[in-house]
Design an enzyme around this catalytic site. Structure first.
Site, short mmCIF file in Angstrom:
data_model
loop_
_atom_site.label_atom_id
_atom_site.label_comp_id
_atom_site.label_asym_id
_atom_site.label_seq_id
_atom_site.Cartn_x
_atom_site.Cartn_y
_atom_site.Cartn_z
N THR A 119 0.77 -1.18 0.09
CA THR A 119 -0.04 0.11 0.08
C THR A 119 0.83 1.07 -0.01
O THR A 119 0.59 2.23 -0.54
CB THR A 119 -0.83 -0.07 1.28
OG1 THR A 119 -0.18 -0.36 2.41
CG2 THR A 119 -2.15 -0.80 0.90
N CYS A 251 -3.83 3.10 6.90
CA CYS A 251 -4.51 2.25 7.69
C CYS A 251 -4.94 3.12 9.07
O CYS A 251 -5.84 2.62 9.74
CB CYS A 251 -3.81 1.35 8.56
SG CYS A 251 -1.97 1.74 9.08
N LEU A 418 3.04 2.80 12.13
CA LEU A 418 2.21 3.22 13.30
C LEU A 418 1.81 2.20 14.23
O LEU A 418 1.06 1.26 14.20
CB LEU A 418 0.94 4.04 12.79
CG LEU A 418 1.18 4.91 11.55
CD1 LEU A 418 -0.44 5.28 11.40
CD2 LEU A 418 1.93 6.05 12.06
#
Length: 536
Positions: A119, A251, A418
């Site tokens: 991604t 995300c 993250l």
């Protein structure tokens, strides 16, 4: 010459990369701040010069997202990141406390393995290269199979830029012959000291099972709560800017919209005005049918796709210019697929009675994205404090999830890894930065006489003579209500029981206590809501 099988060649390539990366790491450890900064600035320059090209490559190879947004992610991972980390002290003496006689000295963690997702394939390479070099570590990348070309190109550019500015050869390496065996070899080889895992749940789990330190991330499933006091127009604008950025591949992007009965109609009207399309129940079912496979696992064919692309695949008609497909949901779980993570241009939509119900629903949704991100639109600080207990490492107020969670429009560190904390199965809840990629040596001086530690300790002496807890034993004059009221006397500090977990509706954990689950957490936070309503 003997021909070797592909898997053997891929393993040998990996071993070579690891050995050469270790040599580079050893050399980097002695570089000055000036040398490191010169290397970083050249890597940033090269990343910016190739940001558009790499964005185009990533979009074409994977089919995900938008080339221009991927180019901006490359910009975030280079210039914006550099501005944050350039003055960060992560080498040599990083702190000195002459009063308490403690000095902290940073050391590189060692060679790093960087797992790259499909991604964000090029921005992740740039980002991880910069934070690794800043902390004086070399890095070897493992690309996603569907993004090999663009990932390899980004790694090559970073490697060449680093060396051109004075870095050791092989400071940035990248696998080109991909195989399960090669990935496992890189994860488990002696040279690699830490794994930065950004990718699917299977890959992150494998990284944590490799037997060495790993920093990985879990799935995101961010709810966005439009509380009754919020600025609806701005909230919708931020949500569309966030979810529309690279077609929702970040995300931290919003996955569900939560509104209250009192502002439901206004929020719906504003979404329609700005490009949101509310699907019928039948249309939602058609979209879910193509969006998910194997229950609630999202189909790669529709990751990072536009609303128009998804609608066409589902066989539904939507107005021209539609930016986001919105499907109303009545619950959470397998029967409601839109209650799970959707890295594309689709969100779920929920209506609740009030703040309390919104809180409970948010926690239920976050069970499928534990520790990641929560988004709140509100003008009420009491609501912010109430939601501060939800199981999310990033609680974003009045901003977009994508830009806010990655630090582009908040003061969080710029990050494409993250952390979700232990609640999300991660070793950190940080946006990973250079400070996560160092070891800290602590140089400490003796400040007490080792031969009189016991004899000079009044509390310990009272324990020995059987007077501990009595008023007479408290030589400082403190009133002994309980032996547990004080951690020490004459130099110790009183424990303020008024703010203990037991007095906040919770309880102190014990060796036999069970982990807090979603229901326990809801009970705890509901008590905060009750206190908020009563004005406490």
């Amino acid at each position: 010459m003997e021909n070797f099988d592909y898997d053997l060649r891929s393993v040998q390539e990996t071993r070579n990369l690891a050995r050469l990366g270790q040599i580079a790491t050893d050399k980097l450890a002695d570089y000055t701040d000036e040398q490191i900064d010169r290397i970083l600035r050249n890597m940033v320059r090269v990343a910016e010069e190739n940001a558009v090209m790499l964005g185009q490559m990533a979009s074409e190879e994977t089919g995900f997202g938008k080339p221009q947004d991927k180019a901006f992610k490359n910009h975030m991972a280079s210039t914006l990141l550099y501005e944050q980390i350039k003055d960060m002290k992560v080498s040599g003496i990083i702190s000195e406390d002459p009063i308490n006689k403690v000095m902290e000295v940073a050391q590189p963690v060692g060679l790093i393995m960087g797992i790259v997702p499909s991604t964000n394939p090029t921005s992740t390479v740039i980002y991880k290269s910069l934070i690794s070099v800043k902390a004086r570590n070399a890095i070897v990348f493992s690309p996603h199979p569907s993004a090999v070309k663009c990932t390899t190109k980004a790694a090559q550019l970073m490697a060449e830029a680093a060396v051109a500015a004075g870095a050791p050869e092989n400071t940035v390496g990248c696998q080109t012959l991909l195989s399960r065996e090669a990935t496992n070899e890189l994860m488990t080889c002696n040279e690699v000291k830490m794994i930065l895992a950004t990718g699917g749940p299977g890959m992150v789990k494998a990284a944590y099972s490799a037997g060495k330190p790993a920093l990985g991330v879990g799935a995101g499933n961010s709810p966005a709560y439009f509380e009754k006091t919020c600025d609806i127009e701005q909230g919708v604008r931020d949500t569309l800017a966030s979810k529309g950025f690279d077609n929702g591949t970040i995300c931290a992007s919003e996955q569900s919209i939560i509104v209250e009965e009192c502002n439901r109609d206004a929020v719906i009207a504003e979404f329609k005005k700005q490009g949101g399309y509310f699907m019928t129940k039948e249309e939602t079912a058609k979209v879910c049918k193509i969006l998910f496979k194997k229950g609630t696992s999202m189909s790669a064919a529709f990751v990072g796709r536009s609303a128009e692309y998804i609608a066409k695949g589902a066989g539904i008609s939507i107005p021209a210019g539609t930016k986001l497909l919105i499907g109303e949901q009545e619950g959470v779980g397998p029967d409601y697929p839109l209650s799970y993570e959707k890295l594309t241009s689709v969100v779920g939509f929920y209506t609740v009675r009030d703040c309390n119900e919104a809180l409970e629903l948010s926690i239920k949704l976050l069970q499928h994205g534990l520790g990641h991100t929560m988004n709140i639109k509100t003008k009420d600080e009491k609501v912010v404090k109430a939601f501060s207990k939800v199981p999310a490492s990033r609680i974003l107020i009045n901003t977009g999830g994508t830009q806010g969670g990655t630090g582009a429009c908040t003061n969080l560190p710029i990050g494409f890894t993250l952390g979700c904390g232990t609640q999300g199965g991660s070793a950190t809840s940080d946006n990973v930065s250079p400070v996560n990629l160092i070891n800290v040596n602590r140089v400490v001086y003796g400040v007490k006489d080792t031969t009189t530690l016991g004899s000079s300790d009044a509390v310990f002496q009272s324990v020995l003579n059987g007077t501990y807890g009595s008023p007479a034993s408290m030589s400082c004059g403190c009133e002994a209500q309980s032996p547990l009221t004080y951690s020490a006397c004459c130099g110790g500090s009183k424990i303020d029981n008024s703010v203990s977990p037991a007095n906040q509706g919770g309880s102190l954990p014990t060796a036999n206590s069970k982990p807090i689950d979603g229901q326990d957490l809801m009970n705890m936070v509901n008590e905060i809501i009750a206190a908020m309503k009563s004005g406490k």
